[in-house]
Design a protein around this motif. Structure first.
Motif, PDB file in Angstrom:
ATOM      1  N   ALA A  21       0.830  -1.210   0.000  1.00 32.52           N
ATOM      2  CA  ALA A  21       0.000   0.000   0.000  1.00 32.52           C
ATOM      3  C   ALA A  21       0.862   1.256   0.000  1.00 32.52           C
TER       4      ALA A  21
ATOM      5  N   LEU B 200      -8.394   7.608  -0.416  1.00 31.94           N
ATOM      6  CA  LEU B 200      -7.913   6.441  -1.148  1.00 31.94           C
ATOM      7  C   LEU B 200      -8.784   5.232  -0.841  1.00 31.94           C
TER       8      LEU B 200
ATOM      9  N   SER C  33      -8.573   0.879  -1.476  1.00 33.04           N
ATOM     10  CA  SER C  33      -7.661  -0.168  -1.911  1.00 33.04           C
ATOM     11  C   SER C  33      -8.270  -1.544  -1.718  1.00 33.04           C
TER      12      SER C  33
ATOM     13  N   LEU D 116      -5.328   0.198  -6.017  1.00 32.26           N
ATOM     14  CA  LEU D 116      -5.440   1.403  -5.208  1.00 32.26           C
ATOM     15  C   LEU D 116      -5.917   2.548  -6.099  1.00 32.26           C
TER      16      LEU D 116
END
Length: 188
Positions: free
Chosen positions: A109, A129, A131, A173
């Motif tokens: 990440a 964000l 993910s 992501l």
């Protein structure tokens, strides 16, 4: 407390709050660690080196369809529009060795976020964000991050990155960046 006391269930009257007695801090001793003199890097230096991504280059790609579709009445053919166009930048990251041979998810990440940040103007800051971890990573193989530019605006920029190993995606992501703007007092 001894182990038996910790394992024993605690009973309390319904509606009452449980309070732990205050714990006394045990005295801590400062341990001085000698400098690393082996060929192995110190864990912190190893971690910092892991976060150093190598940029492999950029490409602009588009795919033209190989067939055509029939017209509204089914007669004749109408060329299909271009179906895919993007600007991609590739990065390669190394993995920190783990005893179980799998890549630590936080490392993937962090590397993916760093890769996206390298494709926007430094004035932009990541503010959102999302993910998804898809497959476990392999510490013996570098991870390739391909960053796609989804949006370039005056105030916002959006990037999507796919982390790949062995030709398969292991992590996705999507990051939204915002340019810092001064707020004028009294204006909403």
């Amino acid at each position: 407390r001894d182990r038996a006391e910790l394992d024993r269930p605690r009973h309390r009257e319904p509606g009452t709050r449980h309070r732990e007695p205050p714990r006394r801090a045990s005295p801590r001793r400062l341990t001085i660690v000698a400098p690393v003199t082996t060929d192995q890097p110190a864990p912190l230096l190893d971690l910092l080196a892991t976060l150093d991504l190598e940029e492999l280059g950029s490409a602009q790609m588009s795919v033209q369809p190989m067939s055509t579709a029939g017209g509204p009445s089914g007669e004749g053919s109408v060329p299909l529009p271009e179906t895919f166009a993007e600007d991609v930048t590739l990065f390669r990251g190394q993995s920190q060795k783990q005893p179980h041979g799998r890549v630590f998810g936080g490392q993937v990440a962090a590397q993916a976020l760093l890769a996206t940040a390298r494709t926007v103007d430094p004035e932009y800051v990541a503010h959102s964000l999302h993910s998804y971890f898809l497959l476990p990573g392999d510490t013996a193989v570098p991870i390739i991050y391909d960053v796609e530019r989804l949006r370039e605006g005056r105030s916002f920029a959006t990037r999507r990155v796919v982390a790949r190993q062995h030709g398969r995606p292991i992590f996705y992501l999507t990051v939204s960046f915002q340019r810092h703007e001064e707020v004028i007092a009294g204006v909403a």
